[in-house]
Design a protein around this motif. Structure first.
Motif, mmCIF file in Angstrom:
data_model
loop_
_atom_site.group_PDB
_atom_site.id
_atom_site.type_symbol
_atom_site.label_atom_id
_atom_site.label_comp_id
_atom_site.label_asym_id
_atom_site.label_seq_id
_atom_site.Cartn_x
_atom_site.Cartn_y
_atom_site.Cartn_z
ATOM 1 N N GLY A 100 -0.231 6.422 -3.018
ATOM 2 C CA GLY A 100 -1.413 6.132 -3.630
ATOM 3 C C GLY A 100 -2.575 6.022 -2.660
ATOM 4 N N PHE A 101 -2.430 5.959 -1.578
ATOM 5 C CA PHE A 101 -3.744 6.043 -0.394
ATOM 6 C C PHE A 101 -4.135 7.468 -0.207
ATOM 7 C CE2 PHE A 101 -5.022 6.753 3.967
ATOM 8 C CZ PHE A 101 -6.233 5.878 4.054
ATOM 9 N N PRO A 149 -4.979 10.263 -2.191
ATOM 10 C CA PRO A 149 -6.088 10.637 -2.819
ATOM 11 C C PRO A 149 -7.516 10.157 -2.273
ATOM 12 C CG PRO A 149 -4.392 10.337 -4.482
ATOM 13 C CD PRO A 149 -3.705 9.501 -3.167
ATOM 14 N N THR A 150 -7.360 9.009 -1.975
ATOM 15 C CA THR A 150 -8.593 8.321 -1.276
ATOM 16 C C THR A 150 -8.890 9.169 0.216
ATOM 17 O OG1 THR A 150 -8.159 6.465 -2.263
ATOM 18 C CG2 THR A 150 -9.751 6.193 -0.502
ATOM 19 N N LEU A 151 -7.805 9.266 0.811
ATOM 20 C CA LEU A 151 -7.913 9.847 2.124
ATOM 21 C C LEU A 151 -8.476 11.182 1.937
ATOM 22 C CD1 LEU A 151 -7.766 9.661 5.135
ATOM 23 C CD2 LEU A 151 -5.498 10.301 5.127
ATOM 24 N N ILE A 203 0.955 -1.096 0.023
ATOM 25 C CA ILE A 203 -0.055 -0.072 -0.043
ATOM 26 C C ILE A 203 1.035 1.445 -0.184
ATOM 27 C CG2 ILE A 203 -1.916 1.291 1.148
ATOM 28 C CD1 ILE A 203 -2.871 -1.475 2.643
ATOM 29 N N ALA A 236 -10.237 12.658 -0.447
ATOM 30 C CA ALA A 236 -11.564 12.470 -0.980
ATOM 31 C C ALA A 236 -12.586 12.170 0.121
ATOM 32 C CB ALA A 236 -11.897 11.375 -2.145
ATOM 33 N N TRP A 237 -12.207 11.247 0.846
ATOM 34 C CA TRP A 237 -13.126 11.021 2.123
ATOM 35 C C TRP A 237 -13.248 11.903 3.090
ATOM 36 C CZ3 TRP A 237 -16.774 8.125 3.541
ATOM 37 C CH2 TRP A 237 -17.148 7.795 4.402
ATOM 38 N N THR A 268 -13.025 15.163 2.556
ATOM 39 C CA THR A 268 -13.744 16.133 1.830
ATOM 40 C C THR A 268 -15.298 15.736 1.934
ATOM 41 O OG1 THR A 268 -11.963 16.791 0.460
ATOM 42 C CG2 THR A 268 -13.834 17.247 -0.161
#
Length: 190
Positions: A101-102, A104-106, A97, A108-109, A111
């Motif tokens: 890479g993680f 952008p997901t964090l 992991i 987005a969440w 936000t």
């Protein structure tokens, strides 16, 4: 005290709280702003000049409100930073992991979850902590057990999470399982 000192000498007073890190200052659309409180007339009169370093925001006639808003916003930011640090700690030992890479997901969440703020504000102003609750305290406390267990399993200290989870457990134990988390605020006031 400074406002009273200025008034005693016939001066108007504005206090400010800079909500930016240095690279944001003077950069249009960076998200930077400066909180001002005190004389609204003085603020309005010098608004264009005050806008040079960052967007000016007047938060009230009480000269202490800029400082209070500043600390409140920094407190929320610090809590968010604690959550971000904990999230990365959970993933840190996983070789497959990528932190980049993680990220952008964090983002987005976080936000997507930022609108939680409006629900808390609505609960506080209405006094009804059960209105429009999408995730009640009973469910959140149950879910917190999974977060704490996962931290143990990953060899990560849960000390960034436990203060808030402990407060939610106390509020639930007091019989408020159908509420959102705004009632935790009542536990903080003394």
């Amino acid at each position: 005290a400074r406002a009273a000192w200025a008034a005693d000498r016939g001066a108007r007073f504005l206090d400010g709280g800079i909500m930016a890190v240095p690279p944001m200052v003077g950069v249009p659309d960076s998200g930077a702003f400066i909180l001002y409180s005190g004389s609204r007339d003085l603020f309005d009169e010098h608004r264009d000049t005050l806008a040079v370093p960052a967007r000016p925001v007047h938060v009230g006639e009480d000269p202490g409100h800029a400082a209070l808003h500043d600390v409140a916003l920094l407190s929320a930011m610090t809590g968010m930073f604690g959550g971000v640090v904990h999230a990365f700690a959970l993933l840190r030992r996983e070789k497959d992991i990528s932190p980049k890479g993680f990220a952008p997901t964090l983002v987005a969440w976080l936000t997507a979850m930022a609108s939680y703020t409006y629900g808390v504000a609505d609960h506080l102003e209405s006094g009804d902590y059960t209105r429009n609750v999408t995730s009640n305290l009973a469910m959140m406390v149950e879910g917190n057990a999974t977060m704490l267990r996962t931290a143990r399993e990953q060899g990560v200290s849960a000390e960034l999470l436990t203060p808030f989870t402990t407060l939610m457990e106390r509020r639930l134990a007091d019989g408020h399982g159908d509420e959102g988390t705004a009632g935790v605020i009542d536990l903080l006031l003394h």
